[in-house]
Design a protein around this motif. Structure first.
Motif, mmCIF file in Angstrom:
data_model
loop_
_atom_site.group_PDB
_atom_site.id
_atom_site.type_symbol
_atom_site.label_atom_id
_atom_site.label_comp_id
_atom_site.label_asym_id
_atom_site.label_seq_id
_atom_site.Cartn_x
_atom_site.Cartn_y
_atom_site.Cartn_z
ATOM 1 N N SER A 78 17.225 85.089 77.136
ATOM 2 C CA SER A 78 17.841 86.100 76.275
ATOM 3 C C SER A 78 16.958 87.341 76.100
ATOM 4 O O SER A 78 17.459 88.427 75.848
ATOM 5 C CB SER A 78 18.146 85.499 74.898
ATOM 6 O OG SER A 78 16.947 85.068 74.263
ATOM 7 N N GLN A 94 18.842 91.127 67.640
ATOM 8 C CA GLN A 94 20.205 90.931 68.151
ATOM 9 C C GLN A 94 21.051 92.185 67.955
ATOM 10 O O GLN A 94 21.811 92.592 68.848
ATOM 11 C CB GLN A 94 20.857 89.744 67.436
ATOM 12 C CG GLN A 94 20.272 88.398 67.859
ATOM 13 C CD GLN A 94 20.860 87.233 67.078
ATOM 14 O OE1 GLN A 94 21.253 87.376 65.926
ATOM 15 N NE2 GLN A 94 20.911 86.062 67.701
ATOM 16 N N GLU A 95 20.893 92.835 66.794
ATOM 17 C CA GLU A 95 21.660 94.050 66.507
ATOM 18 C C GLU A 95 21.277 95.179 67.466
ATOM 19 O O GLU A 95 22.143 95.849 68.032
ATOM 20 C CB GLU A 95 21.406 94.497 65.062
ATOM 21 C CG GLU A 95 22.190 95.753 64.680
ATOM 22 C CD GLU A 95 21.703 96.358 63.362
ATOM 23 O OE1 GLU A 95 22.312 97.340 62.922
ATOM 24 O OE2 GLU A 95 20.702 95.862 62.805
ATOM 25 N N THR A 124 22.750 97.559 74.908
ATOM 26 C CA THR A 124 23.228 96.987 76.168
ATOM 27 C C THR A 124 24.200 97.898 76.929
ATOM 28 O O THR A 124 24.081 98.033 78.153
ATOM 29 C CB THR A 124 23.868 95.596 75.924
ATOM 30 O OG1 THR A 124 22.836 94.696 75.470
ATOM 31 C CG2 THR A 124 24.483 95.036 77.197
ATOM 32 N N ARG A 149 19.809 94.919 70.428
ATOM 33 C CA ARG A 149 20.187 94.573 71.804
ATOM 34 C C ARG A 149 21.677 94.865 72.016
ATOM 35 O O ARG A 149 22.087 95.379 73.061
ATOM 36 C CB ARG A 149 19.885 93.098 72.068
ATOM 37 C CG ARG A 149 20.204 92.614 73.484
ATOM 38 C CD ARG A 149 19.042 92.729 74.417
ATOM 39 N NE ARG A 149 19.393 92.295 75.765
ATOM 40 C CZ ARG A 149 18.519 91.980 76.704
ATOM 41 N NH1 ARG A 149 17.224 92.074 76.463
ATOM 42 N NH2 ARG A 149 18.905 91.611 77.903
ATOM 43 N N LYS A 150 22.477 94.560 71.012
ATOM 44 C CA LYS A 150 23.919 94.794 71.097
ATOM 45 C C LYS A 150 24.226 96.287 71.192
ATOM 46 O O LYS A 150 25.097 96.712 71.957
ATOM 47 C CB LYS A 150 24.601 94.183 69.861
ATOM 48 C CG LYS A 150 26.123 94.218 69.912
ATOM 49 C CD LYS A 150 26.709 93.538 68.688
ATOM 50 C CE LYS A 150 28.229 93.584 68.722
ATOM 51 N NZ LYS A 150 28.824 92.942 67.511
#
Length: 423
Positions: free
Chosen positions: A358, A33-34, A40, A36-37
Motif C-alpha cells: 500500500s 489515506q486521505e 492518486t 493518498r486518495k
C-alpha cells in the motif's frame, strides 16, 4: 511491506519532519489515506499522457545543452541531469516552469537537498542528536536551518505562482471532472492538470491548509527529481560501459521512431521493451531508494522467528537486489533478467525499487516514463562513452543512493540523418 497495518515509517524518517512535515512520505493512518486518495488521480494514465510533451521538450533541451559542451564531456553528470529532472517535476506535477526562475535559485535548491540528506545521515549515526532538543547544539544545526529556509522558500514560490494563476482565471481550470477533454486550452496550450492543482482544489472543499499543501509539494519536488536523477545517472553509466547493450537500445529507439514518422509518442514508447528492461536492471543494481524503515505496530512471524511489535525493521533493498538466490551473477548488468518469462517465475518481492504494497511509490509509472524518454533521446542523438566503470564509482549513503564524487561521461553526437528527426 504487504501489510496494511505494519506500514508506519521507522524512527529515522522523523528526522525529515522539519522539511517534509506530514507529507505522503511521512504521514500515517487516516491522514496518509486521505492524502493518498487526493493525490492518486494526479498519476492517472490520462494525466500522464498530457505530460509526455513536457518530457519530450526537456529531453530536447538536454540534448541541445550537450551539443555545446566542450570535448563532449559532462564533468558532473549529477548536476547536469538533476537540473533537467527538477524542471520536469515542477512543470508536470506543479504546473510551473522553472525557466523563469533564476538559475542560481535552482542550483541552491538542488544543493540544499543534497546537504540536508547528508545532515540526516550525520544524525542517524549520532543518536544523541535525534532529539530536537539536543540537535540545536550540533555543529550541523545552522546548516540544517539554512537548507530548510532555501527549500521552503523555493516551494512556497512555486505554490504562490500556481495559486496566482488560478486566481487570475477565477479557478475555472480546477474542474477535474473535465480532465479528459482535449479541447480545453490553457495559455494557448492543451490543458494540463498538475498534482498541485489537485491540492489547491481540495483546499477549497476541506481543511487542507497552505502548510499541508507545502508538505506535499516539498515531498514531490524532492522525490520527483532527485530519485529519478540518480536512477538516470547509473543507467547512463551502465549503457556507456556496455556498448553492445547501448547499440541494441539505440537500434530499438531508432526503429520505433522511424515507424512513427521520426517522433516519439507515448504510445510508441510502449514498444521500447528492451530499453524498459535496461532501466529496470539499472534500478536493480542501483536502486535510488536503497532501504526502507518500518516500525511494527503488531507482532510479525517471519518463518520461525517472532518479531515483536515496536521493533524497528530495516529492509535492505540494495542487498535484496543482489541476493544470488534470486539473481544469478548479481553484479552483472543483464537486462534480460526482466524478460517476461523470468519475471513471472520470480518472487514478487525480490525486486522492489519503488517499494511495494500500500505504501509503494505513487509516481513509479511516471518515473519510468520519464527515464525512458530521457534515455531514448540521449542514445538517439549521442554515443555514450565511459570515463569510468560503474563498479568503480564510490557510493555514499544519503537519503538516497548517490555517487560520492562527480561522475563523468562523454556524449559524442551521432552523425547522420536519423539524429535530426526528433520532433
Amino acid at each position: 511491506m504487504n501489510s496494511t497495518r505494519n506500514n508506519e515509517k521507522g524512527m529515522a524518517y522523523k528526522l525529515l519532519h522539519t522539511w517534509l512535515g506530514d507529507g505522503l512520505l511521512l504521514s500515517k493512518g487516516a491522514k496518509w489515506q486521505e492524502r493518498r486518495k487526493i493525490l492518486t488521480p494526479a498519476f492517472h494514465f490520462h494525466i500522464l499522457k498530457r505530460f509526455f510533451d513536457i518530457l519530450i521538450e526537456e529531453s530536447n533541451n538536454m540534448a541541445k545543452s550537450l551539443k555545446d559542451i566542450k570535448n563532449s564531456t559532462v564533468e558532473d553528470l549529477e548536476s547536469f541531469i538533476s537540473r533537467h529532472t527538477l524542471n520536469i517535476i515542477s512543470e508536470t506535477s506543479m504546473g510551473t516552469s522553472l525557466r523563469n526562475l533564476d538559475e542560481l535559485e535552482q542550483q541552491q535548491y538542488r544543493e540544499a537537498v543534497y546537504e540536508l540528506g547528508d545532515i540526516l545521515f550525520y544524525r542517524v549515526f549520532r543518536p544523541w542528536y535525534y532529539s530536537d532538543t539536543t540537535f540545536p547544539i550540533s555543529p550541523r544545526y545552522k546548516d540544517h536551518v539554512k537548507c530548510l529556509k532555501i527549500l521552503h522558500e523555493f516551494t512556497e514560490k512555486v505554490i504562490k505562482e500556481r495559486k496566482q494563476y488560478h486566481e487570475s482565471t477565477n479557478g475555472r481550470f480546477l474542474n477535474f471532472e473535465k480532465a479528459g477533454e482535449d479541447e480545453e486550452m490553457i495559455g494557448g496550450g492543451k490543458k494540463r492538470l498538475a498534482m498541485l492543482d489537485l491540492l489547491i482544489a481540495a483546499s477549497k472543499d476541506s481543511n487542507l491548509s497552505d502548510l499541508d499543501i507545502r508538505e506535499e509539494v516539498d515531498t514531490f519536488m524532492f522525490e520527483g527529481h532527485d530519485t529519478v536523477a540518480m536512477a538516470l545517472i547509473f543507467a547512463i553509466l551502465l549503457l556507456a560501459e556496455h556498448k553492445d547493450i547501448q547499440d541494441r537500445v539505440r537500434n530499438e529507439v531508432n526503429a520505433v521512431m522511424e515507424e512513427n514518422g521520426g517522433k516519439l509518442t507515448m504510445a510508441a514508447s510502449q514498444n521500447l521493451t528492451y530499453l524498459d528492461r535496461c532501466l529496470k536492471e539499472a534500478l536493480r543494481l542501483y536502486p535510488s531508494v536503497f532501504y526502507i524503515l518500518r516500525k511494527l505496530t503488531e507482532d510479525v512471524m517471519m518463518q520461525s522467528y517472532l518479531v515483536p511489535a515496536g521493533t524497528q525493521v530495516y529492509v535492505d533493498i540494495l542487498s535484496l537486489h543482489k541476493n544470488p538466490e534470486f539473481w544469478p551473477n548479481p553484479e552483472v548488468f543483464d537486462p534480460d533478467r526482466f524478460l517476461p518469462e523470468l519475471v513471472q517465475n520470480r518472487h514478487p518481492f525480490a525486486y522492489v525499487p519503488f517499494s511495494a504494497g500500500s505504501r509503494n511509490c505513487i509516481g513509479q509509472r511516471f518515473a519510468m516514463m520519464e527515464m525512458k524518454v530521457v534515455v531514448a533521446f540521449l542514445v538517439h542523438k549521442f554515443y555514450l562513452e565511459p570515463m569510468q566503470r560503474a563498479a568503480d564509482v564510490r557510493l555514499t549513503g544519503n537519503i538516497i543512493l548517490r555517487p560520492a564524487h562527480p561522475v563523468r561521461v562523454k556524449f559524442v553526437p551521432v552523425q547522420g540523418a536519423h539524429a535530426t528527426k526528433v520532433a
